[in-house]
Design a protein around this motif. Structure first.
Motif, PDB file in Angstrom:
ATOM      1  N   SER A 381       0.867  -1.178   0.000  1.00  0.00           N
ATOM      2  CA  SER A 381       0.000   0.000   0.000  1.00  0.00           C
ATOM      3  C   SER A 381       0.898   1.221   0.000  1.00  0.00           C
ATOM      4  O   SER A 381       2.132   1.105  -0.073  1.00  0.00           O
ATOM      5  CB  SER A 381      -0.920  -0.003   1.224  1.00  0.00           C
ATOM      6  N   ARG A 554      -6.524   1.215   7.605  1.00  0.00           N
ATOM      7  CA  ARG A 554      -6.758   2.537   7.041  1.00  0.00           C
ATOM      8  C   ARG A 554      -6.518   2.532   5.532  1.00  0.00           C
ATOM      9  O   ARG A 554      -5.561   1.938   5.055  1.00  0.00           O
ATOM     10  CB  ARG A 554      -5.833   3.571   7.687  1.00  0.00           C
ATOM     11  N   GLY A 555      -7.373   3.257   4.820  1.00  0.00           N
ATOM     12  CA  GLY A 555      -7.143   3.507   3.405  1.00  0.00           C
ATOM     13  C   GLY A 555      -6.832   2.259   2.613  1.00  0.00           C
ATOM     14  O   GLY A 555      -7.532   1.236   2.702  1.00  0.00           O
ATOM     15  N   ASP A 556      -5.747   2.317   1.830  1.00  0.00           N
ATOM     16  CA  ASP A 556      -5.398   1.176   0.986  1.00  0.00           C
ATOM     17  C   ASP A 556      -4.561   0.130   1.715  1.00  0.00           C
ATOM     18  O   ASP A 556      -4.069  -0.814   1.101  1.00  0.00           O
ATOM     19  CB  ASP A 556      -4.695   1.636  -0.291  1.00  0.00           C
ATOM     20  N   GLN A 583     -12.710  -0.800   7.000  1.00  0.00           N
ATOM     21  CA  GLN A 583     -11.808   0.148   6.367  1.00  0.00           C
ATOM     22  C   GLN A 583     -12.125   1.572   6.798  1.00  0.00           C
ATOM     23  O   GLN A 583     -13.252   2.042   6.663  1.00  0.00           O
ATOM     24  CB  GLN A 583     -11.919   0.037   4.838  1.00  0.00           C
ATOM     25  N   VAL A 585     -11.520   5.234   5.756  1.00  0.00           N
ATOM     26  CA  VAL A 585     -11.172   5.811   4.461  1.00  0.00           C
ATOM     27  C   VAL A 585     -10.151   6.918   4.605  1.00  0.00           C
ATOM     28  O   VAL A 585      -9.132   6.964   3.919  1.00  0.00           O
ATOM     29  CB  VAL A 585     -12.432   6.324   3.737  1.00  0.00           C
ATOM     30  N   ALA A 592      -8.337   4.359  -1.314  1.00  0.00           N
ATOM     31  CA  ALA A 592      -9.069   3.427  -0.464  1.00  0.00           C
ATOM     32  C   ALA A 592     -10.169   2.728  -1.249  1.00  0.00           C
ATOM     33  O   ALA A 592     -10.367   1.504  -1.129  1.00  0.00           O
ATOM     34  CB  ALA A 592      -9.665   4.166   0.732  1.00  0.00           C
ATOM     35  N   GLN A 612     -16.964   0.000   5.244  1.00  0.00           N
ATOM     36  CA  GLN A 612     -16.188   1.235   5.416  1.00  0.00           C
ATOM     37  C   GLN A 612     -16.633   1.944   6.694  1.00  0.00           C
ATOM     38  O   GLN A 612     -17.292   2.974   6.673  1.00  0.00           O
ATOM     39  CB  GLN A 612     -16.343   2.130   4.189  1.00  0.00           C
TER      40      GLN A 612
END
Length: 664
Positions: A381, A554-556, A583, A585, A592, A612
């Motif tokens: 990521s 978090r995020g990706d 997740q 974002v 994400a 999310q």
């Protein structure tokens, strides 16, 4: 009988020289040590002491044992309480004390030193509001020892030294009258055991005062010298460790005080080299409780120190011989949260503590470290990358979920630094990191063991301000041609779903598991999953388990879940994994969303569910057969603490909760 001579000023003595030599203090600094200590009190020191509301002091009892204390020099009702200075070296102190204070008891007429009518003292003034501190030492004259909690003293000082602010906890204090209660008293008797309440105080303490004395016997009795020192020692709460040794009917208690990088004078440790008797005072500014200790100390260096406290090259071990524990002894109250020093290094744990957690490395750590060369990296990521190292020789890998120890000091260590306001943590940085190994070696079905390997991988998240994580990520991003070569100091395991078979068979795993991971805390589960697959390749009937993985990222960062995709469609019926991902974002919403879309396309619908949002109580409650599962948790403390509390509330037995502890 002619008594010992009080040192005029502070000459450089053999104890300090010994420690300085062993720790590599430059010669030019060693010879200048006496020049830093002034015989006459500087005016700014006089003004400083006169403005203090509390004054730590130490003296000796008739047995020559140091006792340290904190005298309260402010009062809401008695205007005579306070500190005044006059002349060049006279300080008069009128203070509130508890009647049980061993410092005051050591000044009593029944404690008069048998060989000298002069009493030594040492003090260290600390302003906790701004981390300023100054030391003084000399002779003390008890003027009045009031049994109702008041003492008057005259200090004649001939040693004055300013100290740096490192390791001092900032706190705001005000006067508060308390009712002292004696909980332990071995002032007059030998003791080797401490009650649990006093050990709990040590475990909370970020401040301790250490009293030492220097004794030097010359060929001529007139050359005998003696003086005292009192110093502040600070660190993260729990930086002083405690352990006990039991033998026969008795218990011997030891306190372990690791050395933090200082001015390299080594006055306190140098004194210990000439006289082992020390005193300590542990104050609790929240409760007003104080633990006073006296004992015999020794400095341990290098391998001897590491044998007790890994990654520490110098420590002081104190065998407790006397203690006084007084509840409500300190007439001060904490007004706000304490602010710990940014210079505090992480708490170092005893080898016995690490061993109990499974965090002691295999024999590689104690021998010459082997080389580790970075051979590849893989971006997972924006902030997470896997780094693969080739080792100069094969190692026996720990059970999947274990750790490896990497030493980067050969690349990054630039030597001693007294202060570093831009990056305080660098002052005590040893450039050693312990990371979970995120790969698992192949399994040898004939030997029922994971094979030895000369390649290990770690998956590291780049943290804002993180020294080593940023170094690794930056190195990979720049694609530096010269290979990164570091030392690999060993491997071990304290967290794994695998249980070795004592009869020599293949390791086993629980039939039902719940894995709870947050962020890069997923790395041990990556290795466990690989280990399960590798055993399954050779012993397909051996691995049977139904696994639920709950992941918060978090995020990706949720891209790490791809690690569990590769063979999830080709598993035997006896083995399954289902992933519940949550997740956050954040700002990088497009990255994400892209990560989420790719994962949902690649995973079968039944194998992955992503929401999310944050994980909720109802999510755990919905997991089938929750109470029957062995639960393994790894991630940030807030998430882990919430998860454990929720699981307990949902009926999961404490014995089924297994958490990775990052106490390396």
């Amino acid at each position: 009988m002619k008594g010992p001579k009080m040192t005029a000023g502070h000459p450089w003595h053999r104890g300090e020289a010994l420690v300085q030599e062993r720790r590599g203090t430059p010669r030019e600094l060693s010879v200048s040590v006496p020049d830093h200590i002034e015989k006459d009190m500087p005016q700014q020191h006089a003004e400083f002491f006169a403005g203090l509301d509390y004054l730590p002091l130490a003296t000796l009892d008739k047995q020559g044992r140091p006792w340290a204390s904190i005298l309260v020099t402010t009062s809401d009702s008695d205007p005579s309480i306070g500190v005044t200075t006059s002349g060049r070296n006279q300080t008069d102190v009128v203070a509130e004390v508890s009647p049980y204070d061993p410092f005051v008891r050591a000044l009593g007429p029944d404690q008069e030193p048998s060989d000298d009518d002069r009493r030594l003292f040492a003090g260290v003034g600390v302003d906790f509001s701004n981390r300023r501190r100054n030391k003084l030492a000399g002779l003390i004259e008890p003027i009045s020892l009031d049994t109702i909690g008041k003492v008057s003293l005259r200090l004649i000082s001939d040693q004055h030294l300013g100290n740096c602010p490192k390791y001092i906890t900032v706190r705001s204090l005000e006067h508060k009258a308390r009712e002292a209660e004696l909980a332990l008293d071995s002032f007059d008797a030998l003791t080797a055991a401490l009650p649990d309440a006093s050990k709990d105080l040590i475990a909370r303490a970020s401040t301790v005062f250490l009293a030492t004395k220097h004794s030097e016997n010359g060929d001529d009795a007139s050359l005998d010298q003696r003086d005292m020192g009192l110093n502040h020692r600070g660190g993260a709460p729990g930086f002083v460790r405690v352990y006990e040794e039991r033998g026969g009917d008795g218990v011997t208690t030891y306190l372990i005080l690791p050395d933090h990088s200082g001015n390299r004078f080594y006055q306190s440790l140098g004194n210990i080299e000439t006289d082992r008797q020390v005193g300590l005072a542990f104050p609790d500014f929240t409760t007003g409780d104080v633990l006073y200790v006296t004992g015999n100390a020794e400095n341990l260096y290098d391998t001897e120190a590491e044998a007790i406290m890994p990654r520490v090259g110098l420590l002081t071990r104190i065998q407790v011989t006397g203690a006084v524990f007084v509840k409500g002894a300190l007439n001060l109250r904490l007004l706000s949260e304490e602010q710990h020093s940014p210079y505090n290094p992480p708490v170092r744990y005893l080898r016995s503590e690490l061993d109990a957690m499974g965090h002691i490395a295999d024999a590689v750590e104690a021998s010459n470290p082997i080389g580790a060369t970075l051979v590849s990296t893989r971006q997972i990521s924006d902030t997470v990358r896997t780094f693969t190292f080739d080792l100069s020789e094969e190692i026996e890998m720990p059970m999947p979920g274990g750790f490896g120890i990497f030493d980067f000091s050969g690349m990054l260590d630039s030597g001693y630094s007294h202060m570093n306001e831009a990056n305080p943590q660098m002052v005590n940085e040893d450039f050693v990191r312990t990371w979970t190994l995120s790969n698992a070696p192949e399994f040898d079905a004939e030997k029922n063991l994971f094979r030895s390997t000369n390649q290990v991988s770690v998956t590291v998240k780049r943290k804002p301000g993180g020294l080593m994580s940023n170094f690794l990520h930056k190195y990979a991003a720049q694609q530096i041609e010269q290979p990164m070569q570091v030392d690999f100091k060993g491997a071990g395991v304290g967290f794994s779903c695998f249980t070795p078979d004592p009869a020599g068979g293949a390791p086993t795993i629980p039939a039902k598991m719940l894995w709870v991971a947050g962020g890069v805390g997923i790395t041990p589960f990556m290795a466990m999953w690989d280990g399960i697959k590798n055993v399954t390749k050779t012993l397909p009937e051996q691995m049977f388990s139904e696994i639920v993985l709950v992941f918060s990222g978090r995020g990706d960062d949720i891209n790490v879940l791809r690690h569990f995709l590769a063979t999830s469609n080709a598993l035997p019926e006896s083995l399954s994994i289902r992933i519940l991902a949550f997740q956050s974002v954040g700002e990088a919403s497009s990255e994400a969303q892209t990560a989420l879309d790719i994962l949902t396309q690649k995973f079968p619908d039944a194998a992955l569910n992503i929401a999310q949002r944050r994980i909720q109580f109802s999510d755990l409650n919905a997991i089938e057969e929750l109470a029957d599962r062995e639960v393994f948790l790894c991630g940030p403390d807030p998430l882990m603490n919430w998860s454990k509390n929720a699981l307990r509330e949902l009926g999961v037995n404490e014995s089924k909760l297994h958490q990775e502890q990052f106490a390396f």
